[in-house]
Design a protein around this motif. Structure first.
Motif, short mmCIF file in Angstrom:
data_model
loop_
_atom_site.label_atom_id
_atom_site.label_comp_id
_atom_site.label_asym_id
_atom_site.label_seq_id
_atom_site.Cartn_x
_atom_site.Cartn_y
_atom_site.Cartn_z
N GLU A 1 -17.99 11.28 73.80
CA GLU A 1 -17.21 12.15 72.91
C GLU A 1 -17.83 12.22 71.53
O GLU A 1 -17.97 13.31 70.95
N LEU A 2 -18.22 11.08 70.98
CA LEU A 2 -18.80 11.05 69.64
C LEU A 2 -20.14 11.79 69.58
O LEU A 2 -20.43 12.48 68.60
N ALA A 3 -20.93 11.67 70.64
CA ALA A 3 -22.21 12.40 70.69
C ALA A 3 -21.96 13.92 70.67
O ALA A 3 -22.68 14.66 70.00
N GLU A 4 -20.94 14.36 71.40
CA GLU A 4 -20.59 15.78 71.40
C GLU A 4 -20.13 16.23 70.02
O GLU A 4 -20.50 17.30 69.55
N ILE A 5 -19.35 15.39 69.35
CA ILE A 5 -18.87 15.72 68.01
C ILE A 5 -20.05 15.83 67.04
O ILE A 5 -20.12 16.78 66.25
N ILE A 6 -20.99 14.91 67.12
CA ILE A 6 -22.17 14.98 66.26
C ILE A 6 -22.91 16.29 66.47
O ILE A 6 -23.30 16.96 65.51
N ARG A 7 -23.14 16.65 67.72
CA ARG A 7 -23.85 17.90 68.02
C ARG A 7 -23.13 19.10 67.41
O ARG A 7 -23.76 19.96 66.78
N LYS A 8 -21.83 19.16 67.57
CA LYS A 8 -21.07 20.30 67.06
C LYS A 8 -21.01 20.29 65.53
O LYS A 8 -21.24 21.32 64.88
N PHE A 9 -20.71 19.14 64.94
CA PHE A 9 -20.59 19.04 63.47
C PHE A 9 -21.92 19.35 62.79
O PHE A 9 -21.93 19.89 61.67
N ALA A 10 -23.05 19.02 63.42
CA ALA A 10 -24.36 19.29 62.83
C ALA A 10 -24.63 20.78 62.69
O ALA A 10 -25.43 21.20 61.84
N GLU A 11 -23.94 21.60 63.48
CA GLU A 11 -24.11 23.05 63.44
C GLU A 11 -23.21 23.74 62.42
O GLU A 11 -23.35 24.93 62.18
N LEU A 12 -22.27 22.98 61.85
CA LEU A 12 -21.26 23.57 60.97
C LEU A 12 -21.52 23.26 59.51
O LEU A 12 -22.06 22.21 59.18
N PRO A 13 -21.11 24.17 58.61
CA PRO A 13 -21.31 23.93 57.18
C PRO A 13 -20.43 22.78 56.69
O PRO A 13 -19.40 22.48 57.30
N PRO A 14 -20.81 22.16 55.58
CA PRO A 14 -19.99 21.07 55.04
C PRO A 14 -18.65 21.60 54.54
O PRO A 14 -18.51 22.78 54.22
N GLU A 15 -17.68 20.68 54.47
CA GLU A 15 -16.37 20.98 53.92
C GLU A 15 -16.14 20.05 52.74
O GLU A 15 -16.85 19.04 52.59
N PRO A 16 -15.16 20.34 51.89
CA PRO A 16 -14.88 19.44 50.75
C PRO A 16 -14.61 18.02 51.23
O PRO A 16 -13.99 17.81 52.26
N LEU A 17 -15.07 17.04 50.44
CA LEU A 17 -14.92 15.63 50.81
C LEU A 17 -13.48 15.16 50.79
O LEU A 17 -13.09 14.32 51.58
N GLY A 18 -12.68 15.67 49.87
CA GLY A 18 -11.25 15.38 49.88
C GLY A 18 -10.81 14.15 49.13
O GLY A 18 -10.05 14.24 48.19
N SER A 19 -11.26 12.97 49.50
CA SER A 19 -10.77 11.72 48.90
C SER A 19 -11.59 11.33 47.68
O SER A 19 -12.80 11.50 47.65
N ASP A 20 -10.91 10.73 46.71
CA ASP A 20 -11.59 10.25 45.51
C ASP A 20 -12.68 9.23 45.85
O ASP A 20 -13.77 9.27 45.30
N LYS B 1 -14.43 9.02 48.46
CA LYS B 1 -15.58 9.67 49.08
C LYS B 1 -16.48 10.31 48.02
O LYS B 1 -17.70 10.26 48.13
N PHE B 2 -15.88 10.91 46.99
CA PHE B 2 -16.67 11.45 45.89
C PHE B 2 -17.47 10.35 45.21
O PHE B 2 -18.65 10.52 44.90
N LYS B 3 -16.82 9.21 44.97
CA LYS B 3 -17.49 8.09 44.30
C LYS B 3 -18.63 7.54 45.16
O LYS B 3 -19.72 7.26 44.65
N VAL B 4 -18.39 7.36 46.45
CA VAL B 4 -19.43 6.85 47.34
C VAL B 4 -20.57 7.85 47.45
O VAL B 4 -21.75 7.46 47.40
N ALA B 5 -20.25 9.13 47.56
CA ALA B 5 -21.29 10.16 47.65
C ALA B 5 -22.16 10.14 46.39
O ALA B 5 -23.39 10.22 46.47
N LYS B 6 -21.53 10.01 45.25
CA LYS B 6 -22.28 9.97 43.98
C LYS B 6 -23.13 8.70 43.91
O LYS B 6 -24.31 8.75 43.55
N MET B 7 -22.54 7.55 44.27
CA MET B 7 -23.24 6.26 44.20
C MET B 7 -24.50 6.25 45.06
O MET B 7 -25.54 5.73 44.66
N PHE B 8 -24.41 6.82 46.27
CA PHE B 8 -25.53 6.79 47.20
C PHE B 8 -26.33 8.09 47.24
O PHE B 8 -27.24 8.23 48.05
N GLY B 9 -25.97 9.05 46.38
CA GLY B 9 -26.70 10.31 46.34
C GLY B 9 -26.53 11.15 47.59
O GLY B 9 -27.44 11.88 47.98
#
Length: 137
Positions: A69-88, A90-98
Motif C-alpha cells: 500500500e505504501l509503495a502505491e502511495i509513493i508512486r501516486k504522490f510523486a506524480e502530484l504537486p505539493p500541498e501546503p504543509l499545514g502544521s507549524d 512542519k514549517f519549522k522542520v522544513a526550514k531547519m532541514f532545507g
C-alpha cells in the motif's frame, strides 16, 4: 500529543517513527483517501486507512500488505504537486532541514525531516523481517 509508531523486541526498541500529531496523521490519510482511493476510504489501502490511529498494532502479516500500500502511495504522490504543509512544526522542520517539497510525497515527513512514507516502509520491512508488530503509541 503525537503519534509514535514503533517496533519492540521484548524490552528493546528496534525502531520508531514520530509521525507528528494525530491531526497530521489524519491529514496524511485524507490525502491518501483523496488522491489514491478516489474518495473511498479503505478501498485501495485498507491496512493503512481502516486501522484506528489509537492504541493498537499492525501485525507482521498486515505489514506485508502495508508495504505494498505504501509503495502505491509513493508512486501516486510523486506524480502530484505539493500541498501546503499545514502544521507549524512542519514549517519549522522544513526550514531547519532545507526541505522544499517538489511533489505531494515530499510534503509528508516525520519530526526529523525524514520522508514519512519511506520511514513507514522501513518499519513494515522490519516488522516482517523480525516477525514483530508495529505498535501505535
Amino acid at each position: 500529543m503525537g503519534l509514535y509508531l514503533c517496533i519492540f523486541d521484548g524490552e528493546d526498541e528496534v525502531d520508531g517513527v514520530e509521525v507528528g500529531s494525530y491531526a497530521d496523521f489524519g491529514t496524511f490519510r485524507t490525502a491518501v483517501a483523496t488522491h489514491v482511493e478516489g474518495g473511498v476510504e479503505g478501498s485501495r489501502c485498507p491496512i493503512l486507512m481502516l486501522h484506528s490511529d489509537c492504541d493498537g498494532q499492525w501485525s507482521p502479516e498486515e505489514a506485508v500488505a502495508l508495504r505494498a500500500e505504501l509503495a502505491e502511495i509513493i508512486r501516486k504522490f510523486a506524480e502530484l504537486p505539493p500541498e501546503p504543509l499545514g502544521s507549524d512544526w512542519k514549517f519549522k522542520v522544513a526550514k531547519m532541514f532545507g526541505l522544499r517539497p517538489a511533489n505531494l510525497d515530499d510534503c509528508f515527513f516525520d519530526v526529523d525531516g525524514e520522508p514519512l512514507l519511506d520511514r513507514l516502509i522501513g518499519l513494515a520491512r522490519l516488522s516482517v523481517e523480525r516477525n514483530l508488530p508495529i505498535l501505535f503509541q
